[in-house]
Design a protein around this motif. Structure first.
Motif, mmCIF file in Angstrom:
data_model
loop_
_atom_site.group_PDB
_atom_site.id
_atom_site.type_symbol
_atom_site.label_atom_id
_atom_site.label_comp_id
_atom_site.label_asym_id
_atom_site.label_seq_id
_atom_site.Cartn_x
_atom_site.Cartn_y
_atom_site.Cartn_z
ATOM 1 N N ASP A 174 -2.437 51.522 40.107
ATOM 2 C CA ASP A 174 -2.136 52.945 40.029
ATOM 3 C C ASP A 174 -1.020 53.081 38.998
ATOM 4 O OD1 ASP A 174 -0.818 55.486 40.570
ATOM 5 O OD2 ASP A 174 -1.938 55.534 42.440
ATOM 6 N N ARG A 176 1.390 54.828 38.901
ATOM 7 C CA ARG A 176 2.729 55.005 39.466
ATOM 8 C C ARG A 176 3.515 53.699 39.413
ATOM 9 N NH1 ARG A 176 1.648 57.614 45.280
ATOM 10 N NH2 ARG A 176 0.256 55.838 45.282
ATOM 11 N N LEU A 177 2.762 52.605 39.421
ATOM 12 C CA LEU A 177 3.410 51.293 39.377
ATOM 13 C C LEU A 177 4.077 51.066 38.023
ATOM 14 C CD1 LEU A 177 3.367 48.678 41.261
ATOM 15 C CD2 LEU A 177 1.587 47.855 39.740
ATOM 16 N N ASN A 179 5.490 53.276 35.546
ATOM 17 C CA ASN A 179 6.181 54.406 34.893
ATOM 18 C C ASN A 179 5.221 55.469 34.385
ATOM 19 O OD1 ASN A 179 8.353 52.732 35.266
ATOM 20 N ND2 ASN A 179 8.846 52.461 33.116
ATOM 21 N N ALA A 180 4.146 55.695 35.141
ATOM 22 C CA ALA A 180 3.153 56.712 34.775
ATOM 23 C C ALA A 180 2.535 56.476 33.399
ATOM 24 C CB ALA A 180 3.766 58.117 34.836
ATOM 25 N N LYS A 479 0.176 43.097 42.368
ATOM 26 C CA LYS A 479 0.862 44.208 41.723
ATOM 27 C C LYS A 479 2.338 43.927 41.510
ATOM 28 C CE LYS A 479 -2.563 47.131 43.693
ATOM 29 N NZ LYS A 479 -3.025 47.879 44.826
ATOM 30 N N GLU A 483 3.828 44.194 37.898
ATOM 31 C CA GLU A 483 4.949 45.092 37.593
ATOM 32 C C GLU A 483 6.097 44.315 36.957
ATOM 33 O OE1 GLU A 483 6.706 46.888 41.050
ATOM 34 O OE2 GLU A 483 8.133 48.040 39.848
ATOM 35 N N LYS A 487 7.277 44.949 33.095
ATOM 36 C CA LYS A 487 8.592 45.570 32.911
ATOM 37 C C LYS A 487 9.636 44.603 32.373
ATOM 38 C CE LYS A 487 7.912 49.338 36.150
ATOM 39 N NZ LYS A 487 8.216 49.976 37.440
#
Lengths: 496, 588
Positions: A174, A176-177, A179-180, A479, A483, A487
């Motif tokens: 998704d 949302r994981l 930073n959009a 996930k 992430e 990141k």
């Protein structure tokens, strides 16, 4: 569409649904009149005369009178005259175990389904319609992106994996994981999601390659090729990924019902050599005088299919951009191209264009989309699926699978019997995933909408299906690791 | 009297909130209502609530529905702020003396008030705060350490991570240092465990976002400093109450009240953006098609915004007044009639309205979706669903209309409209359509065009070329030329196409100006007609050559409602326009 984890929601609904079923059972209306109708009902979704795999989830359906129904009943009559009755308040909900049993027992045969709907205490019994059950199974999973049919701005989206044998849908990633950021272009090597890739676009922009449990976060833009890698297609060996590199522009029609036009100002095809971490191309695929895009490897990996058009000034000649389908030989052992280009499908001579060549895994056919101009079919209502018979060198439309609205982005099941594609036929706006059976001669049977637990789910979903790809197992990502890696900012830079 | 004395701070706080809301901020909340949606079905409940902070978000969405009504709005927000103040006071009063409890509770409530007044903060965030504080209050009743620990995951799931922090600090503040430390440790451990379990089950969010839960931030890519600050103010106040058991010094107490009052007032003033409020005001009027109201609101304004001007010009055009009254108002160029910058949410919304009213449905639809997508919060947007349904109805796309209408059917505010729309599309022959459903979409039989708002008048000309009898488009075209100061093009257009009927006073003013600059022969002929218009122009020219060109104020006073004033004094947007200082020399 809810982005909540399916399992959590399923348990939450179990209690609610259980209570509702008990209540509903007591709500079956009394019928004061019976009327026989001498034609089949207008179904929603339209499952009349479709061919389905023997392992598909129940095709829960209703009729177009769904909102005004008091009750609906379906009597399923099998080839050996066994009858099964399923019913519900607004739609027919097949018992999953019973459904599986029926399909298993009727492989290669047909089911006759007689529908009775009750409205205003009057029961209307329709003439039965048929559903054909193919012998061949379908790949058990389907992965797709869900995205609003938006334009320049997006908020929520994600890549999802749906189990085709039931209604379970899990979130792969998704946004949302991340930073959009935009997530897109998931692709598997021969349908195996353990060898997969997808892109992230935005401030965390990268290309993610999954090899088993290992995730590699790559930067595909090179100094030499200043464009990002876009449309992917895996070499069957898993050692290469073909990409297009596109400078894409989106613009909007004022009056054309097609609404949006997406076109390339520049494009080329490259192949990523995973072992040596480098991009390779050839003069034929990287020619300033052409737009070259949408690559796909043949199942034996010796041929690369792609689309190509004469490069034009797209600011003023948008409607003149037309692509043919070509092929070029590829030597996987030496990571080289043959240099010999062959035009497979010449639609430009008919003032048409072709997009997304996709060979079947048995090597017999090449499926593509044909429409009036350009290379982005999904906003062209006239876009239809066409098939090239690679042995006979003939082309023909998939008449039974096509509709009055757009058909585009298609992929094959591993047994080359099923295709899935996007279509806007429901309302001309939101794309939905449709599945169709391919006969021995390459023709298609009538396509059916991806079944949902309730037909209402299709209407409620305010997202479009995008890039439907079959998978042989569930596409899962860790996930937390994803992430962390994205990141962290660390990237494997593609070389040239 | 005793009651008033006891609750004087709450009464004053409530009064300040009501004044701030009703007097200044209500247009902003009405705008916010349109950005969200609340549906009464189970699926919306499950979608919204099944994540940390979800229930607060759900309640917030429910309450935001009422923000279109100023009095309900004021009541809800006042109840929230005063409620927070009273609950905080009640919590702190157990730890310390009444005066300190009172002032700390006012400080806490003031922090939340500032957050509530920030556009970027979702109302659910403020609901989360009051629920967290209420949970602290509930612990006074339970008084059982184990039960308190069970409450922690519940509070986390209802209010989100920050709300749970308030809860933990609030509970701890009621105990001795040793016990507070122990309880805090237990509760933090419980929170962490819950967070890890939630993260395991619901992996869709990032690590931080799973802890925070619902990010009560309308634009998550921007930080929500104000809301975070309000949380920390409450936490600080609760913590202070644990350590400062009594404070009787009146000077300090009064100073704290004063600082709070000044800080609150100053922040509300600094945060208050009159331009945005003007935009929100006229935006709300446009939703009710209150064109007269928009015109009255924009009358005699010395400062305007592009968005408000766009709404004004829509209103004038809808009432057939654009060509006659446009320059009775301050105009600032073509961005005030249609924006070329459509990337922001407010520009998407107003431009969607412009194109909808003109019948350019593709673009109205696209911008409505862009406006929806530009907010990243979870549930949105009833207003845009309504617009998208309208467009689908106009295009006779029943299936697409159903999709939006079935959502709106489950809302409080839009359900009647949705049901009416459903009746209409199911029985178009029997049900009378609303006026907006009768808008004729523009046709493009001659030549389709891509949407290129940056080309302004040229773009509108293509639309007009396909729809030559469309008066609204015609008005927009000629008025865009006026705003561009392209009077040559205007003159040529009018000369070539010779439209019938009254063109509007501003067109004649522009033609006269053009002739005076470019065609003396024709100009003299017209001036010899000795009409009120030509006499006024003569006076204007005399005014300008006798020093009036340097006296903007006087010029505005005498000729501010003419195109000549705009042409002479407003920002030169068209490089081809004549040199302003010498244009009137010829009349001598």
């Amino acid at each position: 569409m809810n982005h909540t984890n399916y399992i959590l929601k399923k348990h939450f609904y179990f209690i609610i649904l259980g209570s509702m079923i008990m209540m509903c059972a007591a709500c079956k209306p009394s019928v004061q009149q019976h009327i026989n109708i001498d034609h089949a009902p207008t179904l929603y979704p339209d499952y009349n005369s479709v061919t389905i795999p023997c392992n598909i989830a129940p095709l829960n359906f209703s009729t177009t009178a769904m909102d005004s129904l008091q009750w609906i009943e379906a009597k399923v009559i099998t080839k050996d005259n066994q009858e099964y009755v399923f019913e519900g308040k607004n739609y027919v909900a097949f018992n999953p175990e019973k459904w599986r049993e029926i399909l298993e027992q009727n492989k290669g045969g047909e089911l006759n389904i007689q529908v009775t709907e009750t409205k205003n205490n009057t029961a209307y019994t329709y003439k039965p319609f048929k559903i054909f059950v193919a012998k061949e199974e379908i790949d058990p999973y389907l992965c797709y992106r869900l995205i609003t049919p938006g334009y320049r701005i997006y908020s929520r989206m994600g890549i999802y994996c749906r189990n085709l044998t039931n209604f379970e849908q899990n979130t792969v990633v998704d946004n949302r994981l991340l930073n959009a950021n935009c997530v897109n272009c998931h692709s598997f090597c021969k349908g195996n999601p353990d060898l997969a890739q997808f892109h992230v676009r935005g401030d965390l922009g990268s290309t993610i390659i999954k090899n088993g449990d290992e995730l590699t976060v790559c930067k595909a833009v090179t100094e030499k090729f200043k464009l990002n890698c876009v449309y992917p297609y895996w070499h069957p060996s898993g050692d290469y990924i073909a990409y297009s590199q596109n400078n894409t522009v989106q613009t909007f029609h004022c009056g054309d019902p097609n609404r949006v036009e997406v076109f390339d100002m520049k494009s080329r095809v490259v192949v990523y050599d995973r072992k040596n971490n480098r991009l390779i191309t050839s003069p034929e695929l990287n020619d300033e005088s052409t737009f070259t895009t949408e690559p796909a490897f043949s199942p034996d990996g010796k041929t690369l299919y792609y689309t190509t058009a004469e490069a034009l000034n797209m600011d003023i000649e948008t409607k003149n951009a037309r692509y043919n389908i070509c092929k070029i030989g590829f030597d996987a052992a030496n990571a080289k191209f043959s240099g010999i280009v062959d035009t497979l499908v010449n639609v430009v001579k008919d003032s048409m264009t072709a997009a997304f060549p996709r060979p079947s895994y048995d090597g017999k056919y090449l499926l593509y989309t044909k429409f009036n101009y350009g290379q982005f079919a999904i906003w062209h209502t006239e876009a239809d699926l066409w098939m090239l018979d690679l042995e006979k060198d003939t082309t023909f439309p998939l008449q039974k699978a096509n509709s009055q609205d757009v058909e585009s982005y298609h992929s094959w099941s591993q047994n080359s019997r099923w295709i899935v594609f996007e279509s806007r036929r429901d309302d001309g706006f939101f794309t939905r995933a449709y599945i169709a059976y391919i006969n021995d001669d390459g023709t298609a049977e009538k396509a059916f909408l991806l079944p949902q637990e309730s037909p209402e789910d299709n209407r409620k979903l305010m997202y479009s299906f995008n890039v439907p790809e079959f998978a042989t197992s569930e596409f899962k990502l860790d996930k937390g690791i994803l992430e962390g890696k994205i990141k962290s900012g660390e990237r494997l830079q593609f070389d040239y | 009297m005793a009651f008033i004395k006891k609750y004087i701070s709450s009464i004053i706080l409530g009064a300040v909130v009501i004044i701030a809301i009703l007097g200044f901020y209500s247009p902003m909340y009405a705008y916010q209502e349109g950005l969200q949606i609340f549906m009464s079905d189970w699926e919306f409940f499950a979608d919204t609530c099944l994540r940390p902070g979800g229930l607060s978000d759900y309640i917030g969405c429910f309450l935001v529905q009422f923000f279109m009504y100023p009095h309900w709005l004021a009541l809800i927000i006042t109840a929230l702020i005063v409620g927070i103040q009273l609950i905080t006071k009640s919590i702190i009063a157990k730890n310390t003396n009444t005066q300190l409890a009172d002032v700390l509770s006012v400080v806490s409530a003031a922090g939340v008030m500032i957050a509530v007044a920030e556009f970027n903060v979702l109302f659910g965030g403020c609901v989360a705060i009051i629920l967290a504080l209420s949970a602290v209050k509930i612990t006074e009743i339970i008084k059982n350490a184990i039960a308190l620990s069970i409450l922690t995951p519940i509070v986390y799931f209802i209010t989100g991570g920050w709300g749970c922090i308030i809860y933990i600090i609030g509970v701890a503040s009621g105990y001795s240092v040793k016990k507070a430390g122990l309880f805090s440790l237990i509760n933090v451990a419980t929170l962490l465990l819950t967070f890890l379990v939630v993260k395991k089950i619901m992996q869709d969010d990032s690590l931080i976002d799973t802890f925070v839960g619902v990010d009560y931030n309308r634009y998550p890519t921007h930080s929500c400093k104000v809301w975070n600050a309000s949380i920390w103010i409450i936490i600080a106040c609760l913590a202070i109450s644990a350590f400062v058991k009594t404070l009787q010094n009146r000077i300090i107490i009064l100073s704290l009240y004063s600082i709070t009052a000044i800080g609150l007032t100053a922040t509300l003033i600094i945060q208050y953006d009159s331009g945005s409020m003007l935009d929100f005001t006229v935006d709300k009027m446009s939703r009710y098609k209150n064109w007269g109201g928009i015109i009255n609101t924009m009358q005699n304004r010395k400062s305007v915004t592009n968005v408000s001007l766009c709404y004004l010009n829509i209103a004038l055009n809808e009432l057939g007044l654009l060509n006659n009254k446009m320059f009775n108002f301050m105009q600032v160029g073509t961005e005030g009639i249609m924006s070329q910058d459509i990337d922001s949410q407010d520009k998407s919304i107003v431009n969607s309205e412009i194109y909808f009213r003109l019948g350019l449905m593709n673009i109205a639809e696209r911008l409505a979706i862009d406006a929806t997508e530009s907010t990243q919060c979870h549930q949105k947007s009833a207003r845009q669903y309504k617009r998208l349904a309208e467009i689908a109805i106009i295009r006779k796309n029943k299936q697409l209309a159903y999709r939006y209408l079935n959502k709106l059917k489950n809302t409080l505010y839009y359900s009647a409209w949705a049901n009416r729309a459903l009746e209409y599309i199911n029985n178009p022959d029997k049900v009378e359509p609303l006026s907006d459903w009768k808008i004729e979409p523009l046709v493009f039989e001659q030549q389709d065009a891509f949407f290129t708002p940056k080309y302004k008048s040229d773009f509108i000309l293509i639309l007009l070329g396909n729809n030559p009898h469309n008066n609204k488009l015609f008005n927009y075209y000629v008025c865009t030329l006026l705003l561009e100061k392209n009077i040559e093009k205007l003159y040529n257009f009018v000369s070539q196409y010779r439209p019938e009927g009254d063109l509007g006073i501003h067109i004649y003013e522009a033609i006269l100006l053009y002739l005076s600059l470019n065609n003396q022969e024709e100009f003299k002929k017209v001036m010899n007609e000795n009409t009120p218009l030509t006499n006024k122009f003569q006076n204007f020219c005399n005014f300008m050559v006798t020093g009036g060109n340097k006296d903007v104020k006087k010029a505005e006073e005498l000729y501010g409602n003419t195109y000549w004033f705009y042409y002479s004094f407003c920002e030169n947007l068209n490089p081809q326009s004549a040199n302003q200082t010498n244009i009137y020399a010829f009349v001598q």
